[in-house]
Design an enzyme around this catalytic site. Structure first.
Site, mmCIF file in Angstrom:
data_model
loop_
_atom_site.group_PDB
_atom_site.id
_atom_site.type_symbol
_atom_site.label_atom_id
_atom_site.label_comp_id
_atom_site.label_asym_id
_atom_site.label_seq_id
_atom_site.Cartn_x
_atom_site.Cartn_y
_atom_site.Cartn_z
ATOM 1 N N SER A 1 -2.978 7.610 4.456
ATOM 2 C CA SER A 1 -3.652 6.584 3.664
ATOM 3 C C SER A 1 -5.123 6.512 4.048
ATOM 4 O O SER A 1 -5.488 6.764 5.206
ATOM 5 C CB SER A 1 -2.991 5.234 3.971
ATOM 6 O OG SER A 1 -3.792 4.179 3.523
ATOM 7 N N TYR B 1 -0.001 -1.282 10.434
ATOM 8 C CA TYR B 1 0.436 -0.300 9.430
ATOM 9 C C TYR B 1 -0.455 0.949 9.498
ATOM 10 O O TYR B 1 0.037 2.076 9.582
ATOM 11 C CB TYR B 1 0.373 -0.915 8.025
ATOM 12 C CG TYR B 1 0.381 0.120 6.925
ATOM 13 C CD1 TYR B 1 1.519 0.877 6.672
ATOM 14 C CD2 TYR B 1 -0.763 0.366 6.144
ATOM 15 C CE1 TYR B 1 1.525 1.846 5.671
ATOM 16 C CE2 TYR B 1 -0.762 1.322 5.155
ATOM 17 C CZ TYR B 1 0.382 2.068 4.915
ATOM 18 O OH TYR B 1 0.379 3.032 3.935
ATOM 19 N N LYS C 1 0.196 5.161 10.603
ATOM 20 C CA LYS C 1 -0.204 6.371 9.868
ATOM 21 C C LYS C 1 -1.012 7.294 10.780
ATOM 22 O O LYS C 1 -0.818 8.511 10.779
ATOM 23 C CB LYS C 1 -1.018 6.004 8.619
ATOM 24 C CG LYS C 1 -0.208 5.315 7.543
ATOM 25 C CD LYS C 1 0.827 6.262 6.926
ATOM 26 C CE LYS C 1 1.727 5.599 5.917
ATOM 27 N NZ LYS C 1 2.888 6.414 5.531
HETATM 28 P P1 NAD Z 1 7.432 2.392 -1.756
HETATM 29 O O1 NAD Z 1 7.789 1.293 -0.841
HETATM 30 O O2 NAD Z 1 7.528 2.180 -3.228
HETATM 31 O O3 NAD Z 1 8.266 3.704 -1.392
HETATM 32 C C1 NAD Z 1 8.667 3.994 -0.067
HETATM 33 C C2 NAD Z 1 10.158 4.311 -0.108
HETATM 34 O O4 NAD Z 1 10.600 4.623 1.212
HETATM 35 C C3 NAD Z 1 11.012 3.140 -0.596
HETATM 36 O O5 NAD Z 1 11.852 3.584 -1.639
HETATM 37 C C4 NAD Z 1 11.818 2.709 0.633
HETATM 38 O O6 NAD Z 1 13.087 2.231 0.276
HETATM 39 C C5 NAD Z 1 11.863 4.004 1.433
HETATM 40 N N1 NAD Z 1 11.995 3.846 2.888
HETATM 41 C C6 NAD Z 1 11.256 3.069 3.714
HETATM 42 N N2 NAD Z 1 11.676 3.211 4.983
HETATM 43 C C7 NAD Z 1 12.693 4.106 4.959
HETATM 44 C C8 NAD Z 1 13.530 4.667 5.958
HETATM 45 N N3 NAD Z 1 13.428 4.297 7.246
HETATM 46 N N4 NAD Z 1 14.463 5.564 5.591
HETATM 47 C C9 NAD Z 1 14.619 5.930 4.292
HETATM 48 N N5 NAD Z 1 13.853 5.417 3.309
HETATM 49 C C10 NAD Z 1 12.906 4.523 3.635
HETATM 50 O O7 NAD Z 1 5.926 2.847 -1.384
HETATM 51 P P2 NAD Z 1 4.951 3.863 -2.108
HETATM 52 O O8 NAD Z 1 3.822 3.084 -2.652
HETATM 53 O O9 NAD Z 1 5.690 4.768 -2.988
HETATM 54 O O10 NAD Z 1 4.403 4.643 -0.833
HETATM 55 C C11 NAD Z 1 4.945 5.876 -0.410
HETATM 56 C C12 NAD Z 1 4.230 6.311 0.865
HETATM 57 O O11 NAD Z 1 2.822 6.409 0.610
HETATM 58 C C13 NAD Z 1 4.393 5.340 2.033
HETATM 59 O O12 NAD Z 1 4.532 6.094 3.226
HETATM 60 C C14 NAD Z 1 3.076 4.585 2.041
HETATM 61 O O13 NAD Z 1 2.746 4.125 3.315
HETATM 62 C C15 NAD Z 1 2.100 5.652 1.561
HETATM 63 N N6 NAD Z 1 0.887 5.101 0.918
HETATM 64 C C16 NAD Z 1 1.016 4.237 -0.142
HETATM 65 C C17 NAD Z 1 -0.140 3.692 -0.720
HETATM 66 C C18 NAD Z 1 -0.037 2.716 -1.869
HETATM 67 O O14 NAD Z 1 -1.019 2.026 -2.133
HETATM 68 N N7 NAD Z 1 1.077 2.646 -2.585
HETATM 69 C C19 NAD Z 1 -1.398 4.046 -0.242
HETATM 70 C C20 NAD Z 1 -1.482 4.937 0.819
HETATM 71 C C21 NAD Z 1 -0.328 5.467 1.394
HETATM 72 N N1 UFG Z 2 -7.937 -7.983 -4.537
HETATM 73 C C1 UFG Z 2 -8.264 -9.197 -5.099
HETATM 74 N N2 UFG Z 2 -7.235 -10.032 -5.426
HETATM 75 C C2 UFG Z 2 -5.928 -9.717 -5.234
HETATM 76 C C3 UFG Z 2 -5.612 -8.455 -4.655
HETATM 77 C C4 UFG Z 2 -6.646 -7.614 -4.311
HETATM 78 O O1 UFG Z 2 -9.429 -9.503 -5.298
HETATM 79 O O2 UFG Z 2 -5.036 -10.544 -5.533
HETATM 80 C C5 UFG Z 2 -9.038 -7.045 -4.201
HETATM 81 C C6 UFG Z 2 -9.122 -6.706 -2.724
HETATM 82 O O3 UFG Z 2 -9.880 -7.655 -2.027
HETATM 83 C C7 UFG Z 2 -9.779 -5.332 -2.771
HETATM 84 C C8 UFG Z 2 -9.233 -4.721 -4.064
HETATM 85 O O4 UFG Z 2 -8.784 -5.816 -4.851
HETATM 86 O O5 UFG Z 2 -11.172 -5.451 -2.895
HETATM 87 C C9 UFG Z 2 -8.075 -3.783 -3.840
HETATM 88 O O6 UFG Z 2 -7.066 -4.445 -3.062
HETATM 89 P P1 UFG Z 2 -5.617 -3.826 -2.834
HETATM 90 O O7 UFG Z 2 -4.854 -4.785 -1.994
HETATM 91 O O8 UFG Z 2 -5.030 -3.422 -4.148
HETATM 92 O O9 UFG Z 2 -5.917 -2.462 -2.063
HETATM 93 P P2 UFG Z 2 -6.587 -2.200 -0.635
HETATM 94 O O10 UFG Z 2 -7.658 -1.189 -0.844
HETATM 95 O O11 UFG Z 2 -6.951 -3.454 0.046
HETATM 96 O O12 UFG Z 2 -5.378 -1.556 0.175
HETATM 97 C C10 UFG Z 2 -4.516 -0.568 -0.400
HETATM 98 C C11 UFG Z 2 -3.168 -0.628 0.338
HETATM 99 C C12 UFG Z 2 -3.367 -0.200 1.764
HETATM 100 C C13 UFG Z 2 -3.978 1.179 1.762
HETATM 101 C C14 UFG Z 2 -5.275 1.186 0.994
HETATM 102 C C15 UFG Z 2 -5.855 2.557 0.918
HETATM 103 O O13 UFG Z 2 -2.645 -1.948 0.306
HETATM 104 O O14 UFG Z 2 -2.128 -0.144 2.413
HETATM 105 O O15 UFG Z 2 -5.069 0.699 -0.323
HETATM 106 O O16 UFG Z 2 -4.928 3.443 0.399
HETATM 107 F F1 UFG Z 2 -4.206 1.551 3.028
#
Ligand code: NAD
Ligand code: UFG
Length: 340
Positions: free
Chosen positions: A126, A150, A154
């Site tokens: 991330s 978190y 990572k």
């Molecule tokens: P998500 O929660 O929708 O998907 C993650 C999946 O992993 C879920 O289906 C959950 O049930 C499963 N899971 C969690 N722990 C587990 C375990 N111990 N064993 C088996 N399954 C397990 O999240 P997502 O948005 O699809 O994210 C996927 C990956 O990408 C995550 O590792 C997250 O940290 C990373 N990531 C997400 C974002 C974002 O903004 N969505 C940004 C950066 C990185």
């Molecule tokens: N924001 C608002 N109001 C809300 C939610 C968000 O103004 O109700 C703003 C935040 O302050 C930020 C922007 O919208 O400026 C984006 O916020 P998000 O929470 O959607 O995303 P972030 O960039 O803060 O974080 C996300 C994930 C993290 C990840 C990161 C980079 O939550 O886990 O993107 O991938 F690490």
């Protein structure tokens, strides 16, 4: 016969879209997920999209016996490892749970892969590993400094993967640092279905659009950005999914790749709200509020490595992200519990 790819976390938001991208490329997949943050109904949606996994296994990545049984049953061409917990606030309250799930879980998976002689992995990292960036756009060489539990999980996983590749160069490892994935499958069948109050901007906006929430609170309008609101690099989840396919292909030879996946374009909260309202014809009432603790002013990707090393570039623009997110939300007001 094409060997299957194992997708951990494959019923989640990004994993399910990646399963579709792999199916479109003729790549069979097996999905393992413990369903702690996703619905089994995702599998019905994948079936409708012609993207059913060969097998779905409900299991935890920390369960060595389950992993060994799965690796004994299939010869995998590689693993795409999404399984993890991802809520920043929750990780502050429950650091041990995050360390156990994300770090111990990943190490357990790597050990099972090693035992089975499967040494090709694409890992979900991330942009949070960059902490508060000194410069934007952020290159992969920037200082790493995660500021919450978190993000540190990572970083720990990234460190483990780097050490593993140094110790045993037979491993092919792609560390993908995602920026802000949004949007949904254009069919409206797959999308993001957060539990409770959404932490992230796009699902909050779609719930306001639906009338499930009264207004969006904008977290801070006094940042050093063009309109004072936070700037992020939003990318369409369909583009993010194809980035995984490109990473798998790039690992045909064992190597270590560390690559940002983003568009390289910074978008402010206000620009996002305005674009969503314009594209979908739905007003998004908002109020300006205080900054959210831990947020940075601006975060967007330097994207040259993705182009050079993966031959990957995103195709979908912000308007398309907003249109697809709204189609998903309006067609699925109860998320995956909405009848098909
Ligand atoms: P998500 O929660 O929708 O998907 C993650 C999946 O992993 C879920 O289906 C959950 O049930 C499963 N899971 C969690 N722990 C587990 C375990 N111990 N064993 C088996 N399954 C397990 O999240 P997502 O948005 O699809 O994210 C996927 C990956 O990408 C995550 O590792 C997250 O940290 C990373 N990531 C997400 C974002 C974002 O903004 N969505 C940004 C950066 C990185
Ligand atoms: N924001 C608002 N109001 C809300 C939610 C968000 O103004 O109700 C703003 C935040 O302050 C930020 C922007 O919208 O400026 C984006 O916020 P998000 O929470 O959607 O995303 P972030 O960039 O803060 O974080 C996300 C994930 C993290 C990840 C990161 C980079 O939550 O886990 O993107 O991938 F690490």
């Amino acid at each position: 016969m094409t060997l299957p790819i194992l997708i951990t976390g494959g019923t989640g938001f990004i994993g399910s879209h990646t399963a579709v991208a792999l199916a479109e490329a003729g790549q069979p997949v097996v999905i393992l997920d413990n369903l702690c943050n996703s619905s089994p109904k995702v599998l019905e949606r994948l079936a409708k999209l012609g993207a059913s996994p060969v097998t779905f296994v409900q299991a935890d990545i920390r369960d060595s016996a389950a992993l060994d049984a799965l690796f004994a049953r299939y010869t995998f061409a590689g693993v795409i490892h999404f399984a993890g917990l991802k809520a920043v606030g929750e990780s502050v309250a429950q650091p041990l749970r995050y360390l156990d799930n994300n770090v111990s879980g990943t190490i357990n998976l790597l050990q099972a892969m090693d035992r089975a002689n499967v040494r090709r992995i694409v890992f979900s990292s991330s942009a949070t590993v960059y902490g508060d960036p000194v410069h934007v756009p952020i290159p992969e060489t920037a200082t790493l400094n995660a500021t919450n539990p978190y993000g540190r999980t990572k970083l720990m996983c990234e460190d483990a993967l780097r050490a593993l590749h140094t110790a045993d160069p037979r491993w092919g490892i792609a560390v993908l640092r995602y920026f802000n994935p949004v949007g949904a499958h254009e069919s409206g069948l797959l999308g993001e279905a957060p539990n409770g109050v959404p932490n992230n901007l796009m699902p909050y906006i779609t719930q306001v659009a639906l009338g499930q929430r009264e207004y969006l609170q904008i977290f801070g309008a006094d940042y050093d950005t063009p309109d004072g609101t936070g700037v992020r690099d939003y990318l369409h989840v369909r583009d993010l999914a194809t980035g995984h396919l490109a990473a798998l292909r790039a690992l045909d030879e064992p190597k270590l790749l560390t690559i940002n996946l983003g568009t390289g374009r910074g978008v402010s909260v206000k620009e996002m709200v305005d674009t969503f309202a314009r594209v979908n014809g739905v007003p998004i009432p908002y109020k300006l509020g205080p900054r959210r603790p831990g947020d940075v002013a601006a975060c967007f990707a330097h994207t040259q490595q993705a182009k050079t090393l993966l031959d990957w570039e995103p195709r979908f623009d912000l308007a398309r992200m907003c249109a697809d997110a709204w189609r998903w939300q309006s067609m699925n007001q109860q998320g995956f519990d909405t009848p098909l």
